[in-house]
Design a protein around this motif. Structure first.
Motif, short mmCIF file in Angstrom:
data_model
loop_
_atom_site.label_atom_id
_atom_site.label_comp_id
_atom_site.label_asym_id
_atom_site.label_seq_id
_atom_site.Cartn_x
_atom_site.Cartn_y
_atom_site.Cartn_z
N ASP A 1 0.88 -1.17 0.18
CA ASP A 1 0.21 0.09 0.03
C ASP A 1 0.81 1.22 -0.14
O ASP A 1 0.50 2.39 -0.83
N ALA A 2 2.14 1.29 0.57
CA ALA A 2 3.14 2.39 0.64
C ALA A 2 3.40 2.64 -0.59
O ALA A 2 3.77 3.62 -1.17
N ILE A 3 3.74 1.49 -1.42
CA ILE A 3 4.28 1.47 -2.87
C ILE A 3 3.17 2.22 -3.60
O ILE A 3 3.38 3.24 -4.45
N ALA A 4 1.92 1.86 -3.45
CA ALA A 4 0.72 2.38 -4.31
C ALA A 4 0.63 3.85 -3.89
O ALA A 4 0.28 4.71 -4.76
N LYS A 5 0.76 4.40 -2.65
CA LYS A 5 0.50 5.61 -2.38
C LYS A 5 1.84 6.59 -2.92
O LYS A 5 1.48 7.59 -3.26
N LYS A 6 2.98 6.08 -2.86
CA LYS A 6 4.00 6.61 -3.58
C LYS A 6 3.50 7.04 -5.00
O LYS A 6 4.04 7.93 -5.55
#
Length: 232
Positions: A86-91
């Motif tokens: 999810d952190a990758i997607a937010k980035k």
């Protein structure tokens, strides 16, 4: 590429966990190759479980002109529902990047649902689901339900790599084509899955599916141009 009428193609790497020096080397090699050969589109990669280092690498390659990050839950061995993903997607949303996910798992029956929810909850990012779920493609009809909600950004694209040569002339062809048209042909793009499939084999698979010439034009060319900002 010239032998198959292909004008542009992606060149892809897949990062391995815990070796950022190797990840940076792979990404730099992809970028350098694309600069030498303008017909190539660089697709870099990070491993979600590398945490902050992965986010920093996304920022770095973005500044070098890369638009697409490749993630492969099977070969990289991560769960799509992990908070690190999810952190990758937010980035990716922050950087306006595209995440190219493999979308078929032989071991996680819920992976397609996880991918769709990841995209729906990260509307600023754009997603390409490679292989259109392969044998699990009917599950993607959940997108039709999401379209009923005003907050859904319809930020999911698909490529037909592997699924076209495998199912294009199969008894499942009519169901697959119906599903693609139901979701919207404008969200689908050609992919060869080379070197597992020869490009000519993958092109034939699309032809075998029985799309109209206008639909084939979208799948083979104009949809990718629209997504990547390439002038047709």
């Amino acid at each position: 590429m010239p032998n198959n009428g292909i004008e542009k193609a992606t060149i892809i790497t897949i990062a391995q966990k815990g070796n950022m020096a190797d990840t940076r080397m792979r990404n730099d090699s992809i970028i350098a190759t694309a600069r030498r050969h303008p017909s190539m589109i660089p697709v870099c990669s990070v491993h979600p479980m590398d945490g902050v280092d992965a986010l920093t690498e996304m920022q770095r390659v973005h500044e070098l002109g890369v638009q697409i990050i490749k993630l492969h839950p099977n070969s990289q061995r991560f769960d799509v529902s992990a908070p690190e993903v999810d952190a990758i997607a937010k980035k990716a949303g922050e950087l306006k990047m595209i995440l190219l996910f493999d979308s078929y798992s032989p071991t996680d029956a819920g992976e397609i649902g996880k991918l769709v929810i990841l995209a729906a909850t990260n509307p600023a990012a754009r997603f390409i689901l490679a292989h259109t779920g392969l044998v699990n493609f009917p599950q993607l009809l959940m997108i039709e339900g999401l379209k009923k909600y005003p907050w859904f950004q319809n930020n999911i694209w698909f490529d037909v790599s592997a699924i076209a040569p495998i199912l294009g002339d199969s008894p499942f062809r009519e169901q697959l084509v119906w599903t693609i048209r139901k979701i919207g042909v404008g969200q689908f793009m050609f992919g060869s899955d080379f070197p597992l499939f020869d490009p000519a084999e993958s092109i034939k698979g699309v032809h075998d599916m029985g799309f109209t010439l206008e639909e084939e034009k979208k799948i083979f060319y104009t949809n990718a141009c629209r997504l990547l900002g390439i002038k047709p």
